[in-house]
Every structure is written in C-alpha cells, then in structure tokens.
Design a protein around this motif. Structure first.
Motif, PDB file in Angstrom:
ATOM      1  N   TYR A   3       0.841  -1.194   0.000  1.00 49.88           N
ATOM      2  CA  TYR A   3       0.000   0.000   0.000  1.00 49.88           C
ATOM      3  C   TYR A   3       0.883   1.254   0.000  1.00 49.88           C
ATOM      4  N   ALA A   4       1.910   1.210   0.812  1.00 46.25           N
ATOM      5  CA  ALA A   4       2.829   2.353   0.894  1.00 46.25           C
ATOM      6  C   ALA A   4       3.518   2.591  -0.447  1.00 46.25           C
ATOM      7  N   ILE A   5       3.893   1.495  -1.104  1.00 43.45           N
ATOM      8  CA  ILE A   5       4.567   1.620  -2.402  1.00 43.45           C
ATOM      9  C   ILE A   5       3.618   2.238  -3.435  1.00 43.45           C
ATOM     10  N   ASN A   6       2.340   1.786  -3.398  1.00 46.99           N
ATOM     11  CA  ASN A   6       1.364   2.380  -4.323  1.00 46.99           C
ATOM     12  C   ASN A   6       1.259   3.886  -4.112  1.00 46.99           C
ATOM     13  N   LEU A   7       1.229   4.247  -2.818  1.00 49.70           N
ATOM     14  CA  LEU A   7       1.154   5.685  -2.503  1.00 49.70           C
ATOM     15  C   LEU A   7       2.362   6.418  -3.076  1.00 49.70           C
ATOM     16  N   GLU A   8       3.521   5.759  -2.921  1.00 47.39           N
ATOM     17  CA  GLU A   8       4.757   6.381  -3.396  1.00 47.39           C
ATOM     18  C   GLU A   8       4.700   6.554  -4.919  1.00 47.39           C
ATOM     19  N   ASN A   9       4.163   5.518  -5.622  1.00 49.73           N
ATOM     20  CA  ASN A   9       4.024   5.617  -7.080  1.00 49.73           C
ATOM     21  C   ASN A   9       3.099   6.768  -7.455  1.00 49.73           C
ATOM     22  N   GLU A  10       2.000   6.867  -6.684  1.00 49.51           N
ATOM     23  CA  GLU A  10       1.046   7.954  -6.948  1.00 49.51           C
ATOM     24  C   GLU A  10       1.727   9.314  -6.788  1.00 49.51           C
ATOM     25  N   MET A  11       2.499   9.422  -5.706  1.00 50.35           N
ATOM     26  CA  MET A  11       3.216  10.679  -5.459  1.00 50.35           C
ATOM     27  C   MET A  11       4.148  10.986  -6.620  1.00 50.35           C
ATOM     28  N   GLU A  12       4.805   9.927  -7.125  1.00 41.55           N
ATOM     29  CA  GLU A  12       5.747  10.107  -8.234  1.00 41.55           C
ATOM     30  C   GLU A  12       5.002  10.646  -9.461  1.00 41.55           C
ATOM     31  N   GLU A  13       3.818  10.016  -9.735  1.00 38.05           N
ATOM     32  CA  GLU A  13       3.024  10.465 -10.888  1.00 38.05           C
ATOM     33  C   GLU A  13       2.655  11.934 -10.738  1.00 38.05           C
ATOM     34  N   LYS A  14       2.293  12.288  -9.501  1.00 39.05           N
ATOM     35  CA  LYS A  14       1.870  13.689  -9.276  1.00 39.05           C
ATOM     36  C   LYS A  14       3.063  14.612  -9.017  1.00 39.05           C
TER      37      LYS A  14
END
Ligand SMILES: NC(=O)c1ccc[n+]([C@@H]2O[C@H](COP(=O)([O-])OP(=O)(O)OC[C@H]3O[C@@H](n4cnc5c(N)ncnc54)[C@H](O)[C@@H]3O)[C@@H](O)[C@H]2O)c1
Length: 435
Positions: A3-14
């Motif tokens: 879940y944390a990694i997904n969040l990190e990916n989302e942050m990267e996209e944004k």
C-alpha cells in the motif's frame, strides 16, 4: 508495504517528492519484506530526484547493502553523498570500510576514508585500526603513512594498535633472515612500519626483492648455513646505513621426520646447518658489527615450542631449536657487557608454509585454511584463537625496540599458553556434582 509503495508511485506520478521521514519508512518496510531489488529500485528513484536522505537512512541503507554483500551499491551510495557535499556519519564509513576490507577491496576502503578526512571529518578509532591492519597486511605502507599524517593534521593522534606503534624502531637498521615469507616477511613489514631500515636476507630471491622494494628495504641472497653469506648481509647493512642495530635470526627449515632408529643423517645435518649454525653465524657477525659500532644492539633468534616439550616436531628440528635456547643465554652473558641484548622467540602453531607442509606430510592434501582451523582448535588454551605471523612480528618489534631494554637472555614463548598447561583435566574447574 505494498500500500505504501502504491502511494509512493502515486506521489511520483503527481510529481510530489517524498520527504526524509517518508523515504526512511519506505526503505525500512522494503528491507523487511521485499528484499534487495525493491530497495535498489527505490534507491535509484531517490538518486534521480537528487534527494539526500537523512543520516539514519544512510546508515540503515549502508548496513543493508553491506550486510547483503552489495558492496557496489554501498560504494554508489557513498559516492552519491560525496557528490552532494553531504558528509555521511562515521558509522556508515565504518560499515563500508569493514565490508570492503574483508572482501579484499582495501584500495577502495582507503579512498573512502581519505575522502572523509579531506572533508575535515574524523573517522572512528576502530575504523582506523581496521583499515590500518588491512593496509599493513597488504604492504601498503605509503597509504598507511598518508592516513596517519591526515589524522594528525586534523589534530588527532590515535593510540597505535598492535604492531603499528609507528616509530618504535625509528632509524634503526635491521637484518631479518628468512625474511622473504612467513613470519620473517610479516616482521619485515612491522619493522619498516616502525621506522627501521630492513635488510631482507633469504634464498627466495624473487619474493625477497619484491618485499624489500615494497618496504623501502634492501635484499640480499643469503643462505644462513653459509657463514660468508651472513657476513655479506652484515656488510650490506653497514655500507647501506653505516650501522647495525638489530638482527632477527629467523630463517629455519623442517624435515628429517620419522623414527630416531631410521633417521637420515644428511637431513639431520641440513637442519642443524640452517636452524642452528645459521643462528650462530648471525650472532657472531652481528655481534662483531655491534661491538664495533659501540651503540649496543638487539639480537633475536627463533626457537620453537618444540624445544619446550617433546612430541611437536622431528628429533632433528627439536634438537636444533633446543640448542638455540641455550645459546642465547651464553651469548647474552658475554655480549651484555657491550650493551647487546640476546633473546629468542618460541612460536607455536603459526600456519605458514612450514607448518602447512608439515601437516601435508602426514595428512595429505590439506590447505592453509584447514591448518588454521586445526591450530585455532587445538594449539592454544585460548579457544578458537590460533597463532598468527603478526603475533610473532609484534613480539619481535618489542624485543628489537628500546621498550625491552632490560630484557636479555630471555625466551619469549608465543603459543597461546599451549606449552604451559594440559587441558586433559580441565573438568576439574567445573563445580563438582553433588552425589
Ligand atoms: N610456523 C610455526 O608454527 C613455527 C613454530 C615454531 C617455530 N617456527 C620458526 O619460525 C621461523 C620462520 O618460519 P615460518 O613459519 O615463517 O616458515 P616459512 O617456511 O614460511 O619461512 C621460512 C623462511 O626461511 C627461509 N629459509 C629457509 N632456509 C633458509 C636458509 N638456508 N637461508 C636463508 N633463508 C632460509 C625460507 O626461504 C623462508 O623465507 C623458523 O625458524 C621456524 O622454525 C615456526
């Protein structure tokens, strides 16, 4: 963690960069559950974003990379931090230097330490001593000197670790027979590190020349069983530096194994010629030069644990080493009047070529590591600690230096207590069982 990694990916996209605490938590989670590739992935992303992690994250990453044998990643992290002008914590350097040294990458470890010192930052004493030990063992004396000077420039002096008390033999001139390999070679390095000019005297020319060149010494082909050869070694010391302060009569050979009832007399004569007459030649010619020089001197000879108790070596070897223990006493008696000290060292169980070939003669194909293990297991009272060439070299430095100026006629036994006690009744030292 997923879940944390997904969040990190989302942050990267944004295009929102994580902050220090977020990176720390993410790395921590990935290390626990996802392994090296996931950690590497996040690390590479962090580097792309030019983000400099918190100190505690650096230490954690370094520990992980080095602990998992990814030394190139450890080095990469180090260089990245240097590039960014960030000076990592001592602990990160300690982890990296320790791992690099134990993988034989001493040069890279040295460069990291140098970068740290160049930035005006000290490194911890244990790291210095580890690096110092590896540099010393690989004969990198210039680098060691360099490190020492940099530390001094920063206003620090680390107490010297064993064998590295730089200066104990400053300006003294020494001859080491059998100095091309084994105990003699380590001693040559220790002597040079302590400021001595060393003449390496041996019959192994190639090894001897290479060693002498690496320590700023001088080499001479010298078969100690030939008096004229020893005389030439002494002459070389005198023409090279004008004096002789120390001779380490260390050359030795083994053999003539088997029953006394079948002993081969030519082999016996050869052992006596090298081990005993070699020492007599050394004492005779060194003492002449020392008396002439009127500055005293230190003569050190190599005996053996085999001279203290039977059953450790062939009859001929035992006999030759036993005679040395008597000879140093009579020589000390005569030469004491000239300020010349005469002592001997009795090593035991040091896994050099001599010991390994001795084991091979009876146990077949056995390698150095196995011999070291046997030696650590059964050749000392200090469980798990066998003899090393450095143990003998450190003792030789002591006996050669003025630190031992009131010691003469002495046999310094370096055997981890092996010849002092038998462990067959060691159960006596447990509390008796109540019956
Ligand atoms: N290794 C041990 O456990 C141990 C134990 C007790 C005593 N010793 C003694 O320590 C000394 C050093 O041995 P090491 O263990 O380093 O063995 P080693 O075989 O590694 O080294 C012996 C050195 O002596 C040299 N040498 C042999 N014959 C020579 C000669 N005629 N003239 C000049 N040089 C000669 C060899 O070329 C070699 O460089 C020897 O006197 C040995 O008897 C060793």
């Amino acid at each position: 963690v997923d879940y944390a990694i997904n969040l990190e990916n989302e942050m990267e996209e944004k295009q929102i960069a994580p902050d220090g605490i977020t990176y720390h938590t993410l790395f921590h989670g990935l290390m626990k559950s996802n392994g090296i590739e996931a950690v590497r992935g996040l690390y590479e992303k962090m580097v792309l974003l030019n983000f400099v992690p918190e100190t505690r994250t650096v230490v954690m990453l370094m520990k992980f990379f080095c602990g998992n044998h990814h030394l190139d990643l450890g080095l990469n992290l180090w260089n990245y931090l240097m590039e960014k002008g960030s000076c990592p914590h001592d602990h990160a350097l300690a982890l990296l230097v320790t791992s690099l040294c134990s993988h034989g990458r001493v040069q890279e470890a040295f460069e990291c330490a140098k970068q740290m010192l160049n930035r005006g930052r000290h490194m911890g004493k244990p790291v210095f001593h580890m690096l110092e030990r590896f540099l010393r063992e690989s004969g990198e004396l210039d680098k060691l000197q360099n490190l020492d000077e940099m530390i001094k420039k920063l206003g620090s002096v680390y107490p010297p670790s064993r064998g590295h008390a730089l200066g104990l033999l400053k300006g003294k001139v020494a001859i080491i027979t059998g100095g091309a390999k084994g105990i003699g070679a380590t001693t040559a390095k220790f002597f040079a590190l302590n400021g001595a000019y060393v003449v390496v005297a041996d019959v192994l020319d190639e090894l001897g020349i290479a060693l002498a060149n690496s320590i700023g010494g001088s080499y001479i082909h010298c078969d100690v069983s030939k008096e004229a050869d020893i005389e030439s070694a002494v002459k070389l010391a005198l023409t090279w530096k004008g004096r002789l302060d120390i001779i380490f009569n260390n050359a030795g050979t083994s053999g003539a194994d088997g029953s006394i009832t079948n002993v081969n007399m030519d082999e016996v004569k050869n052992i006596v010629a090298v081990n005993l007459y070699g020492v007599v030649h050394g004492i005779k010619h060194a003492a002449r030069a020392m008396i002439e020089g009127k500055i005293g001197g230190s003569i050190i000879c190599t005996s053996s644990s085999a001279a203290i108790m039977g059953g450790l070596a062939s009859h001929a070897y035992t006999m030759s080493k036993g005679a040395i223990q008597s000879l140093i006493k009579s020589a000390a008696c005569e030469l004491g009047g000239h300020g010349i000290r005469v002592n001997c060292i009795s090593p035991h169980g040091v896994p050099t070529d001599m010991l390994i070939s001795g084991y091979r003669r009876f146990l077949g194909d056995i390698d150095a590591e196995e011999v070291s293990k046997i030696s650590a297991k059964s050749c000392s009272l200090l469980t798990g600690r066998g003899g090393k060439t450095q143990d003998i070299a450190a003792a030789a430095v002591f006996l050669a230096s003025d630190e031992s100026e009131f010691i003469t006629g002495h046999n310094l036994v370096i055997d981890g207590g092996y010849t002092e006690a038998s462990t067959t009744m060691v159960h006596m030292y447990q509390d008796p069982k109540s019956v």
